[in-house]
Design a protein around this motif. Structure first.
Motif, short mmCIF file in Angstrom:
data_model
loop_
_atom_site.label_atom_id
_atom_site.label_comp_id
_atom_site.label_asym_id
_atom_site.label_seq_id
_atom_site.Cartn_x
_atom_site.Cartn_y
_atom_site.Cartn_z
N GLU A 25 11.42 17.87 4.82
CA GLU A 25 12.30 18.78 4.89
C GLU A 25 13.53 18.00 4.48
O GLU A 25 14.72 18.58 3.81
CB GLU A 25 12.51 19.33 6.27
CG GLU A 25 11.46 20.32 6.79
CD GLU A 25 11.52 20.43 8.06
OE1 GLU A 25 10.25 20.76 8.89
OE2 GLU A 25 12.40 20.25 8.88
N ARG A 69 3.35 11.31 -10.49
CA ARG A 69 2.19 12.16 -10.92
C ARG A 69 2.95 13.49 -11.30
O ARG A 69 2.66 14.03 -12.50
CB ARG A 69 1.30 12.50 -9.68
CG ARG A 69 0.35 13.66 -9.89
CD ARG A 69 -0.50 13.53 -8.80
NE ARG A 69 0.09 13.94 -7.46
CZ ARG A 69 0.30 15.29 -7.07
NH1 ARG A 69 -0.11 16.16 -8.06
NH2 ARG A 69 1.04 15.50 -6.27
N MET A 70 4.04 13.70 -10.54
CA MET A 70 4.87 15.06 -11.02
C MET A 70 5.35 14.91 -12.38
O MET A 70 5.33 15.78 -13.14
CB MET A 70 5.89 15.23 -9.76
CG MET A 70 5.48 16.06 -8.96
SD MET A 70 6.84 16.98 -8.18
CE MET A 70 8.03 15.87 -7.82
N LYS A 121 9.33 14.98 8.13
CA LYS A 121 8.74 14.81 6.76
C LYS A 121 9.33 15.99 5.79
O LYS A 121 8.90 16.94 5.99
CB LYS A 121 7.45 14.56 6.63
CG LYS A 121 6.75 14.44 5.48
CD LYS A 121 5.12 14.26 5.62
CE LYS A 121 4.53 14.39 4.20
NZ LYS A 121 4.60 15.43 3.45
N HIS A 159 1.61 3.97 -2.89
CA HIS A 159 1.11 5.58 -2.58
C HIS A 159 2.34 6.25 -2.72
O HIS A 159 2.21 7.60 -3.38
CB HIS A 159 0.42 5.50 -1.15
CG HIS A 159 -0.08 6.77 -0.77
ND1 HIS A 159 0.69 7.80 -0.24
CD2 HIS A 159 -1.34 7.27 -0.87
CE1 HIS A 159 0.15 8.86 -0.14
NE2 HIS A 159 -1.20 8.55 -0.41
N TYR A 203 0.86 -1.28 -0.22
CA TYR A 203 0.09 0.14 0.04
C TYR A 203 0.88 1.40 -0.10
O TYR A 203 0.59 1.95 -0.85
CB TYR A 203 -0.94 0.14 1.38
CG TYR A 203 -1.63 1.21 1.40
CD1 TYR A 203 -1.36 2.22 2.23
CD2 TYR A 203 -2.77 1.42 0.62
CE1 TYR A 203 -1.94 3.68 2.53
CE2 TYR A 203 -3.57 2.60 0.69
CZ TYR A 203 -3.09 3.76 1.50
OH TYR A 203 -3.69 4.63 1.72
N PHE A 226 11.56 19.93 -12.47
CA PHE A 226 10.71 19.15 -11.62
C PHE A 226 10.47 17.77 -12.01
O PHE A 226 10.27 16.85 -11.31
CB PHE A 226 9.43 19.72 -11.87
CG PHE A 226 9.08 21.16 -10.87
CD1 PHE A 226 8.60 21.98 -11.40
CD2 PHE A 226 9.83 20.78 -9.63
CE1 PHE A 226 8.22 23.20 -10.63
CE2 PHE A 226 9.47 22.11 -8.86
CZ PHE A 226 8.78 23.19 -9.25
N GLN A 259 3.46 6.99 -6.18
CA GLN A 259 2.43 7.74 -7.16
C GLN A 259 2.85 9.16 -7.22
O GLN A 259 2.82 9.80 -8.23
CB GLN A 259 0.99 7.72 -6.54
CG GLN A 259 0.19 6.57 -6.73
CD GLN A 259 -1.02 6.58 -6.44
OE1 GLN A 259 -1.28 7.21 -5.35
NE2 GLN A 259 -2.07 5.85 -6.99
N GLU A 260 3.10 9.58 -5.92
CA GLU A 260 3.37 11.36 -6.01
C GLU A 260 4.60 11.56 -6.87
O GLU A 260 4.31 12.35 -8.06
CB GLU A 260 3.98 11.52 -4.55
CG GLU A 260 2.99 11.95 -3.60
CD GLU A 260 2.47 13.02 -3.75
OE1 GLU A 260 1.16 13.36 -3.76
OE2 GLU A 260 3.09 14.19 -3.85
N ASN A 300 4.54 12.85 -14.68
CA ASN A 300 3.60 13.17 -15.67
C ASN A 300 3.08 14.35 -15.89
O ASN A 300 3.07 14.84 -17.34
CB ASN A 300 2.39 12.18 -15.40
CG ASN A 300 1.62 11.64 -16.34
OD1 ASN A 300 2.23 11.66 -17.59
ND2 ASN A 300 0.62 11.13 -16.01
N ALA A 301 2.84 15.28 -14.98
CA ALA A 301 2.19 16.37 -15.16
C ALA A 301 3.07 17.36 -15.59
O ALA A 301 2.80 18.02 -16.86
CB ALA A 301 1.78 16.86 -13.77
#
Lengths: 1109, 136
Positions: free
Chosen positions: A1067, A905-906, A1065, A898, A894, A932, A901-902, A908-909
């Protein structure tokens, strides 16, 4: 006499007529000078007075009249007796003078009567009159009636009396006699009788102010005071109890009662009176002493009663009652003593009979049994070498048996227990047959033997067995004491008697001995018979047996010439007595029994051995230990019995002998036989004691036990079995029977043991933990070895579960108690029961499938519980491990997806943005987008790498280890982190690093992660200072990586090693897997890793790895 | 009359900030976008309002803030009387129902899940416009 004034009245005439026919008192009154008194001349008397006087003078009942102020006394003849010595002076005296001693009782009545003009009446009033010179106890019934004068005023008293004294006294004395009777009837001893009598005498302190009873028992010389009544009647009070005060001996001697004055200075009780008796009567009781005692009763006499006939009679009656009371008590006593003595005697006889069988039977068994067996064997095998010896032994045995029987017979006759069985018998024929038994013996003895039995006119009623004994005894004696010549047996009828004569030409009997011949155990001294053997009982027995037939036995003899024994039985007896049997079966001698006599007799003949073999049974050499079917322990204090049994049993069994209970006990414990055979009576420890000890000892408890005893009877056998014996064999026994029973018992025991063993095996080998607990404290009654292994304890049987498993949790207790209380089983699956099974003081996790079952007695009460537990710890642990791994993997999957994904996503975007803006956007803008994208890719790369690394560590197989240099691994890690180290200007300090047992492909990763963290979490602006060092710890090495970074709260020390756990987290970049991977690596090689930190003060991570062996 | 809208974005990921900016620019809303990177900065923005700074017309916030303060911030927004009336749009990478529920319970006007597709991300723009229109 003063002259009366003649007043011309007819006074002279009046005077005469008033006192005429008045008896003596009339005359006295006539002659009395009444003018001296206040009454004055009778002529002047009021008519009422005259009338009253007339009445009393003509009455037969004692009466008086008192007249005037001073109550002048006039009385009649009948009243003279009442006055006693006061007559005649009482006439014309004032009443107060006449009765001054009782005036205080009399006057109020008189005065009252006159005052109230009303008469009085008193019945049996006690008046202490002094009319005969002493204060006298009297009782009177009387009435005072007031007499009015002519004017109607009461001027005088008229009284009629009745003397009740005798009636009262008699009643009182009768009461005493009744008391005496009542108190003494039930007395069973003299002491009781005396006590009872005294008690009775105490009820009359009037007639018996005191009484002393002196008893003189026949052998004593001094009479003893055995009872006293009166005040302070303590027999130890010497003063008036002292027999020496009283002439007791004299009274006993004369057998006459005596009255004496109380000796001067002696204080005696006063009884009911206000003064002590001054006289004492002594009365003899059984003076002759023929009944073994004599007694005297000393009684104080009523000082207010003359010792006249009545009193004397009373005392005599008392004495008589005392005598009979004592006599009957004495008789009772005697009777009781006799009864007791008889009872004791009877008891002794019974005991004697009970014991005698034991004493005699054992040796008899030993001799007769074995010998007969041997003889049988010998016969069968045809071997004859031992025959002679055997015969001798047999003979002796039989002799002994005969003796015993004779003695028993004799004793029984004497105790009156001999029962006779009379049968009508052809005595001649029977006697002839009996005699014939001795024929061959007589021949062997080279004696002439003649039997002359003439038929009698009728059948004779005899006890046949007894007659046999009579005849054979006489013949036996004849043979014994006749060395040469002849023996003649004759039976004839003579003048109403059947006469049996046994005549011999033997050594004869000295005259002096003749009277004693039939005494028991009497033997003629120095008799030169064939043998000195003989107990001397035979003739005495003959005597008694003959007596039972109402006959006589006589003997005539002359030394060296011979003797003649004559038995006479009255034939009349046979006619008058009704026999038990009407049938007249012919009588035959009981041959075996008869032969015994012969055998014995033969023994005396010169041909047979004169010396008697000693120790009849030779003990054969012990057999070599052979394969026996069992081991038997014998306990008997009789050496012969031991030898016998040993020989008997060792053919088939291994036999161990012991001679008393204590020895037997020790032998049993040492050798653990299969069977114990024991006598009952043994020294040190008897049979019952041995049995008890064996049963109390765990190792010998189950050994079968057999009693071998001479005490026959159901009672003895039951007692033996109740004590726990498996069998009870009575001597004498047959060898065959003994062996059969021994075998039987052994077999039974073996079967039982086998079954028990099988059960035990199942119990022991079951692969589940079984135990049996018993209340009240849940003590281990049984536990199989699996159970003991499971709980990690040994020898738990007998201990309480609370001691073996301390700290057992409450729900176990609840379950146990519930089973015991409700009697219902308890079942639990996968029950978590932690306990310390390896003794390290910590409870280990355990899971069980458990069944508790109650064990019930036949009455349904619960006597314990059985617990069967299946240890499923391993299965549960594995399952839980599996579950955990699954959970981790799920979590991992899981979070992994998860987290991935972050960045994805980046990427990809921004790639889309880039595409869109290509050509449109500025260079800067595009640059930013590319950055990025790059970052996103980089991040993904990191994650994937770490995930792979982590996946590699999730392997459950034990890794292969090799020596790995930590120094080399650290250097590898430093190389990889070179850029960051320089960037941060970090200083790494490295101590001596050892070689450990691990996998060299993973250790660099370990260092890398740790150092990377240390670099990452440094304080801003402060160059990181990192120290890596190692110290030995047991067989391991403890390595520390210490930094001076920002640190964290110690409460998160465990948390940070979790998967994907990040404290700071974003930082700081980090996958959150680093430390989790470190933990996996370290734990794979059997080490531990932990963190210490303080917020703001740096962090120290330590881990251990095994050193080189 | 088109007034200049004030939009406050609380987001710590610069890449996502850019994406939001792109999405808003694609609308024809005249707006000023202010960005707070974390809880503290967001609070500062709130405080500055008291000093006269203009109130945002809409709030956009990520739940995934440093030190897990996203929800706390949301709660703060929704309970503060000054800010209560401002619609909040949660812009989050999480699709967990728990997060959605929480946000809804706390009164978020909309929950926008950050998609990986750019075009889908652009849909944020109209959502913002709609919510502003609703609250006006």
């Amino acid at each position: 006499m003063g002259a009366s004034v003649i007043k011309g009245r007819k006074t002279t005439q009046d005077r005469f007529s008033l006192f005429t026919d008045g008896g003596e008192m009339g005359s006295l009154m006539r002659a009395f000078d009444w003018n001296r008194t206040s009454l004055g001349d009778p002529g002047s008397w009021p008519q009422s007075l005259k009338t009253a006087v007339r009445i009393i003078l003509t009455s037969q009942q004692p009466m008086f009249v008192w007249w005037g102020e001073d109550l002048i006394n006039l009385y009649n003849d009948a009243y003279r007796a009442i006055l006693g010595g006061k007559h005649p002076s009482a006439l014309g005296q004032p009443a107060s003078v006449v009765w001054k001693e009782i005036w205080d009782q009399v006057y109020p009545r008189a005065k009252g009567a006159m005052a109230r003009n009303q008469g009085t009446y008193d019945e049996a009033l006690f008046l202490m009159m002094e009319r005969n010179g002493y204060p006298e106890e009297t009782y009177y019934t009387f009435s005072y009636s007031p007499i009015p004068d002519d004017q109607g005023e009461a001027r005088g008293i008229f009284c009629a009396n009745t003397d009740e004294t005798l009636r009262i006294l008699t009643a009182r004395r009768l009461a005493t006699q009744r008391e005496l009777a009542a108190h003494s009837t039930d007395a069973s001893t003299i002491a009781d009788a005396c006590a009872g009598c005294i008690e009775a005498l105490c009820t009359n302190p009037h007639d018996l102010p005191f009484a002393l009873l002196y008893l003189k028992q026949q052998p004593d010389n001094q009479p003893l005071c055995v009872g006293a009544c009166g005040a302070n009647s303590d027999p130890s009070d010497v003063a008036f109890h002292n027999p020496k005060l009283w002439p007791i001996a004299e009274v006993l001697r004369t057998a006459k009662s005596k009255v004496i004055d109380v000796p001067k200075g002696v204080q005696v009780p006063m009884g009911a009176w206000e003064r002590a008796p001054h006289q004492v009567a002594l009365l003899p009781i059984n003076p002759s002493g023929q009944v073994g005692y004599s007694a005297v009763v000393v009684v104080g006499l009523n000082p207010h009663c003359a010792y006249g006939n009545h009193y004397e009679d009373f005392l005599r009656l008392i004495a008589g009652q005392l005598a009979s009371a004592l006599t009957s008590a004495k008789a009772y006593e005697e009777e009781r003593k006799r009864a007791e003595a008889l009872e004791q005697l009877d008891q002794a006889k019974t005991t004697f009979f009970a014991n005698i069988s034991h004493e005699f039977r054992t040796p008899l068994t030993l001799m007769i049994g074995p010998v007969e067996d041997l003889m049988e064997q010998s016969e069968r095998s045809g071997e004859s070498s031992h025959w002679e010896s055997l015969k001798i032994v047999h003979r002796n045995a039989i002799r002994l048996q005969k003796l015993v029987n004779a003695l028993l017979d004799f004793s029984r006759i004497e105790a009156g227990r001999m029962s006779t069985k009379f049968q009508r018998t052809d005595l001649a024929g029977y006697t002839a047959e009996l005699a014939s038994v001795f024929e061959s013996a007589m021949a062997r003895a080279q004696l002439q033997f003649r039997v002359k039995c003439t038929q009698l006119s009728n059948l004779v009623s005899v006890d046949r067995e007894m007659w046999e004994k009579i005849v054979l005894n006489l013949l036996s004696n004849a043979l014994k004491y006749t060395l040469q010549g002849e023996v003649v047996v004759e039976l004839r009828e003579n003048a109403g008697y059947a006469e049996l004569s046994v005549r011999d030409t033997g050594i004869g009997i000295p005259e002096g001995e003749l009277p004693h011949l039939f005494e028991r155990f009497h033997r003629v001294a120095g008799a030169k018979g064939r043998t000195y053997e003989g107990t001397g009982i035979g003739l005495a027995l003959v005597n008694e047996l003959v007596a039972l037939h109402d006959g006589t036995v006589k003997v005539t003899s002359e030394l060296n010439k011979g003797s003649n024994f004559l038995v006479s039985l009255p034939l009349s007896r046979s006619e008058s007595v009704l026999d038990a049997e009407s049938e007249t079966a012919p009588a035959h001698p009981h041959l075996p029994r008869a032969n015994n006599y012969v055998e014995e007799a033969l023994a005396w003949l010169p041909k047979s051995d004169d010396e008697f073999p000693d120790a009849g049974l030779a003990v054969p050499s012990p057999h070599a230990l052979k394969l026996s079917t069992g081991r038997i322990l014998l306990a008997d204090d009789n050496a012969d019995m031991r030898s016998y049994l040993q020989r008997l049993l060792s053919a088939e069994f291994e036999v161990i002998v012991s001679s008393n209970g204590r020895q037997a006990l020790k032998a049993a414990i040492d050798h653990l036989p299969d069977l114990v055979i024991s006598d009952v009576m043994m020294p040190e420890l008897d049979g019952f004691g041995l049995l008890r000890e064996l049963r109390a000892n765990a190792s010998t408890r189950a050994i079968p036990f057999v009693f071998l005893s001479a005490r026959a009877g159901e009672e003895a056998s039951v007692e033996g079995r109740e004590a726990g014996a498996d069998d009870y064999i009575v001597k004498p026994f047959s060898a065959r029977e003994l062996i059969a029973r021994v075998k039987g018992t052994l077999l039974l025991h073996r079967e039982r043991r086998h079954a028990s063993q099988q059960l035990n095996q199942v119990f022991e080998q079951a692969p589940v933990a079984i135990c049996v607990l018993s209340p009240p404290d849940f003590t281990f009654e049984l536990a199989n070895s699996f159970y003991e292994e499971t709980v990690g304890a040994k020898q738990i049987v007998g201990r309480k579960i609370a001691d073996v498993l301390p700290g057992l949790q409450e729900d176990v207790w609840q379950a146990l108690r519930q089973v015991m209380d409700r009697g219902e089983p308890f079942v639990a699956n996968e029950w978590y029961v932690p306990f310390d099974s390896n003794g390290d003081g910590h409870g280990e996790d355990h899971w069980f499938n458990v069944v508790y079952n109650p064990l019930k007695n036949s009455d349904q009460s619960i006597r314990g519980l059985i617990s069967v537990s299946h240890d499923i710890t391993k299965q549960v642990v594995s399952r839980k491990e599996l579950e955990r791994v699954n959970r981790e993997l799920e979590e991992f999957a899981y979070v992994a997806s998860h987290d991935l994904q972050e960045p994805l996503r980046m990427v990809n975007a921004y790639s889309q943005l880039l595409v869109r803006n290509l050509g449109k956007a500025s260079q800067e803008q595009n640059q930013k987008y590319v950055e990025f994208i790059g970052k996103g890719v980089h991040r993904m790369e990191q994650l994937i790498r770490d995930l792979l690394s982590f996946a590699r560590t999730v392997q459950n197989e034990a890794p292969e280890t090799e020596p790995v240099s930590l120094k080399v691994c650290l250097e590898k890690a430093l190389d990889v982190l070179r850029v960051q180290i320089d960037e941060k200007n970090a200083h790494i300090e490295v101590g001596e690093l050892p070689v450990v047992m691990a996998d060299e492909s993973q250790i660099p990763q370990l260092f890398q992660n740790l150092l990377s963290n240390a670099l990452k979490y440094s304080k801003p602006g402060i160059p990181p200072h990192i120290r890596v060092s190692a110290v030995p710890q047991d067989k391991n090495w403890r390595v520390t990586v210490q930094d001076n970074g920002i640190g964290f709260k110690q409460e998160y020390a465990e948390h940070i090693f979790g998967l994907f756990k990040r404290l700071h987290k974003d930082e700081h970049t980090g996958t959150g897997l680093g430390l989790a991977i470190c933990r996996r690596i370290v734990e794979r090689f059997g080490g531990r890793i932990w963190a210490e930190s303080k917020q703001g003060e740096g962090t120290t991570i330590s881990f251990t790895l095994p050193g080189q062996p | 009359m088109t007034t200049t809208l004030n939009i406050l974005l609380v987001e710590d990921n610069p890449a996502d900030v850019e994406l939001v900016r792109e999405a808003l620019d694609a609308t024809n809303l005249v707006h000023v976008l202010q960005v707070a990177n974390d809880f503290e900065e967001a609070k500062q923005h709130m405080d500055s309002m008291l000093l006269g700074a203009p109130r945002p017309d809409v709030l956009l916030m990520d739940l995934n803030l440093p030190q897990g303060s996203g929800l706390e911030l949301l709660r703060l927004f929704r309970t503060n009387p000054d800010w209560q009336s401002i619609p909040v749009i949660v812009v989050s990478s999480s699709n967990a129902p728990r997060d959605r529920d929480q946000a809804a319970r706390l009164g978020a006007a909309h929950y926008f899940r950050k998609p990986s597709d750019l075009k889908e991300f652009m849909e944020l723009g109209p959502i913002v416009a709609k919510s502003i229109a609703k609250s006006a």
